[in-house]
Design an enzyme around this catalytic site. Structure first.
Site, PDB file in Angstrom:
ATOM      1  N   ASP A  26      -4.133  43.913 -20.342  1.00  0.00           N
ATOM      2  CA  ASP A  26      -3.783  42.641 -19.273  1.00  0.00           C
ATOM      3  C   ASP A  26      -2.271  43.288 -18.808  1.00  0.00           C
ATOM      4  O   ASP A  26      -1.745  44.033 -19.320  1.00  0.00           O
ATOM      5  CB  ASP A  26      -3.618  41.429 -19.855  1.00  0.00           C
ATOM      6  CG  ASP A  26      -4.711  40.713 -20.484  1.00  0.00           C
ATOM      7  OD1 ASP A  26      -5.966  41.188 -19.876  1.00  0.00           O
ATOM      8  OD2 ASP A  26      -4.689  40.182 -21.316  1.00  0.00           O
TER       9      ASP A  26
HETATM   10  N1  URA Z   1      -6.738  41.139 -25.751  1.00  0.00           N
HETATM   11  C1  URA Z   1      -6.232  40.472 -24.827  1.00  0.00           C
HETATM   12  O1  URA Z   1      -6.226  39.373 -24.547  1.00  0.00           O
HETATM   13  N2  URA Z   1      -5.305  40.978 -23.761  1.00  0.00           N
HETATM   14  C2  URA Z   1      -5.229  42.583 -23.609  1.00  0.00           C
HETATM   15  O2  URA Z   1      -4.386  42.990 -22.958  1.00  0.00           O
HETATM   16  C3  URA Z   1      -5.737  43.236 -25.013  1.00  0.00           C
HETATM   17  C4  URA Z   1      -6.526  42.450 -25.783  1.00  0.00           C
END
Ligand code: URA
Length: 237
Positions: free
Chosen positions: A106
């Site tokens: 993310d």
């Molecule tokens: N899980 C998430 O919620 N976000 C990420 O960036 C990676 C794994």
């Protein structure tokens, strides 16, 4: 032996538009084994021929493998119209036409991200069938308890009914944990914590399989890795 067209090879290795390379080749800027070649479609053996363009010898690598310490606020994508992407942060000498992140973190997640133009390698890293572990350090907006640890172990069912595989939740401090998952569903870690009533304040990936983020790699920095090393630590090859 790996046969390739001269113009394509130079454009791809040096990240120069093919139209520019073609003009350069016509002007006599390209040499193959020290002989000037003005034929843009000349077939070269990229593994054995010695190619130079505009006085620079081109060392051939089929693919490039980059380990990045992803900073916050940068998109895990190859391109975007307006926002900064992880590929924008790759130093020029490692840039290639088709590099892309291996899976996604993310925008607000930090830590270990691989970037490559080797599609088969990338697929193997993210394929659920391979069950490659991904380890994260999570800072939560509440305290972790034993019941949550047990729920992660049993396998969390997300709000839309998606079932997650068994995961390891290890308490480091009252609201800080290590979580290890072996798949990579969309926003998986945040959604799993949501199901036990906790919000994620910080998420940092520290490892993929046996590949750990080096302690001395600063946020936003990249290092080049070899395929052999990555395969040995990620797939135990
Ligand atoms: N899980 C998430 O919620 N976000 C990420 O960036 C990676 C794994």
């Amino acid at each position: 032996m790996k046969k390739q067209r001269l113009d394509k090879f130079i454009a791809n290795q040096l990240i120069i538009p093919r139209s520019v390379v073609r003009k350069g080749i016509y002007r006599g800027l390209a040499t193959v084994n020290d002989t000037v070649v003005r034929d843009i479609a000349f077939s070269i053996d990229s593994e054995n021929d010695s190619i130079a363009y505009d006085g620079t010898k081109i060392g051939y690598k089929e693919y490039v493998y980059i380990l990045m310490n992803k900073p916050k606020g940068v998109l895990s994508a190859a391109t975007d119209k307006s926002r900064k992407t992880v590929v924008d942060l790759v130093p020029e000498h490692l840039k290639r036409q088709d590099i892309a992140p291996v899976g996604r973190l993310d925008k607000d997640t930090t830590g270990l991200l691989l970037i490559t133009d080797d599609g088969v390698f990338a697929h193997n890293c993210i394929s659920p069938k391979k069950e490659i572990s991904k380890s994260y350090i999570v800072t939560l907006d509440g305290d972790i308890n034993d019941e949550m640890i047990q729920k992660f172990k049993t396998g969390i069912t997300l709000v839309d009914g998606t079932m997650c595989k068994s995961a390891i939740l290890e308490k480091i401090d009252k609201n800080i944990a290590r979580v290890i998952i072996s798949e990579g569903k969309y926003h998986q870690v945040k959604r799993m914590f949501g199901m036990v009533g906790l919000g994620v304040n910080e998420l940092h990936r520290e490892a993929i399989g046996g590949l750990c983020l080096p302690n001395d790699l600063k946020s936003g920095e990249c290092i080049e890795m070899t395929k052999e090393y990555l395969e040995s630590v990620i797939f135990n090859k």
